[in-house]
Write a protein that holds these residues in place. Structure first.
Motif, mmCIF file in Angstrom:
data_model
loop_
_atom_site.group_PDB
_atom_site.id
_atom_site.type_symbol
_atom_site.label_atom_id
_atom_site.label_comp_id
_atom_site.label_asym_id
_atom_site.label_seq_id
_atom_site.Cartn_x
_atom_site.Cartn_y
_atom_site.Cartn_z
ATOM 1 N N ASN A 140 40.119 45.920 40.285
ATOM 2 C CA ASN A 140 38.911 45.215 40.045
ATOM 3 C C ASN A 140 38.544 43.946 40.843
ATOM 4 O O ASN A 140 39.693 43.316 41.271
ATOM 5 N N LEU A 141 37.372 43.764 41.417
ATOM 6 C CA LEU A 141 37.140 42.561 42.165
ATOM 7 C C LEU A 141 36.985 41.341 41.259
ATOM 8 O O LEU A 141 36.340 41.348 40.361
ATOM 9 N N GLU A 142 37.940 40.414 41.617
ATOM 10 C CA GLU A 142 37.807 39.097 40.906
ATOM 11 C C GLU A 142 37.567 37.866 41.666
ATOM 12 O O GLU A 142 37.702 37.957 42.819
#
Length: 150
Positions: A140-142
Motif C-alpha cells: 500500500n502507498l503510505e
C-alpha cells in the motif's frame, strides 16, 4: 368409353413419365454441377522447422517452450509437453509437495504414465524453478500527499 379412358391414361402416363425424366435430368445436372465445380488450388507452404531452433536457449530460457534452462529441463519437457502446453507449467508456481500432488492427480485422473526415475529429477527442477514467489500485490502507498485534479 373404356378405350377412350385407356388412351387418356396412357397419354397421362407418358406426360408424367416425361415430367419425371425431366426432373431427374435437372436434379442430376444440379448435383453434377455442385460437386464438380472447379475448386481453387491450394498451395501448401512448407513450414521450416529446424532442430537447431528447438534446442535454442537464450538468456537462460529454452526458446521453444519458455522453460528455464536447468538440470532436468529436458526430462520435464519430454514428460509434460507430450500432453499439454509448456505454458501450463510455466505459468504455475507450487512447492515441491504441490508439484508432487499435481503429478499424482494427473496420474490418477489424466492417464499420466509412471515417471519412474525421472520423477525425482522433474520434481527437483519444478520446485527449484517454478516455486511460489513472495511477490504479490504491491505494498500500500503510505505517506502520500494527495491532491485533487481540477
Amino acid at each position: 368409353m373404356g378405350k377412350e379412358f385407356q388412351k387418356q391414361v396412357r397419354s397421362l402416363s407418358k406426360s408424367l413419365l416425361s415430367f419425371l425424366i425431366l426432373i431427374l435430368v435437372l436434379f442430376g445436372g444440379l448435383y453434377y454441377w455442385a460437386n464438380h465445380k472447379s475448386k481453387p488450388e491450394i498451395t501448401e507452404i512448407p513450414l521450416e522447422v529446424s532442430s537447431e531452433d528447438y534446442d535454442k536457449v537464450e538468456n537462460g530460457i529454452h526458446v521453444a517452450t519458455g522453460f528455464i534452462d536447468d538440470r532436468g529441463m529436458q526430462e520435464t519437457i519430454q514428460n509434460c509437453t507430450a500432453c499439454h502446453s509448456a505454458k501450463l507449467v510455466t505459468q504455475n508456481r507450487m512447492s515441491r509437495e504441490g508439484w508432487k500432488a499435481t503429478i499424482e492427480w494427473m496420474q490418477e485422473t489424466q492417464n499420466l504414465w509412471d515417471l519412474g526415475a525421472n520423477e525425482e529429477l522433474i520434481l527437483t527442477y519444478l520446485a527449484k524453478n517454478y516455486a511460489p514467489t513472495d511477490k504479490g500485490r504491491r505494498q500500500n502507498l503510505e505517506d502520500i500527499e494527495w491532491y485533487e485534479l481540477n
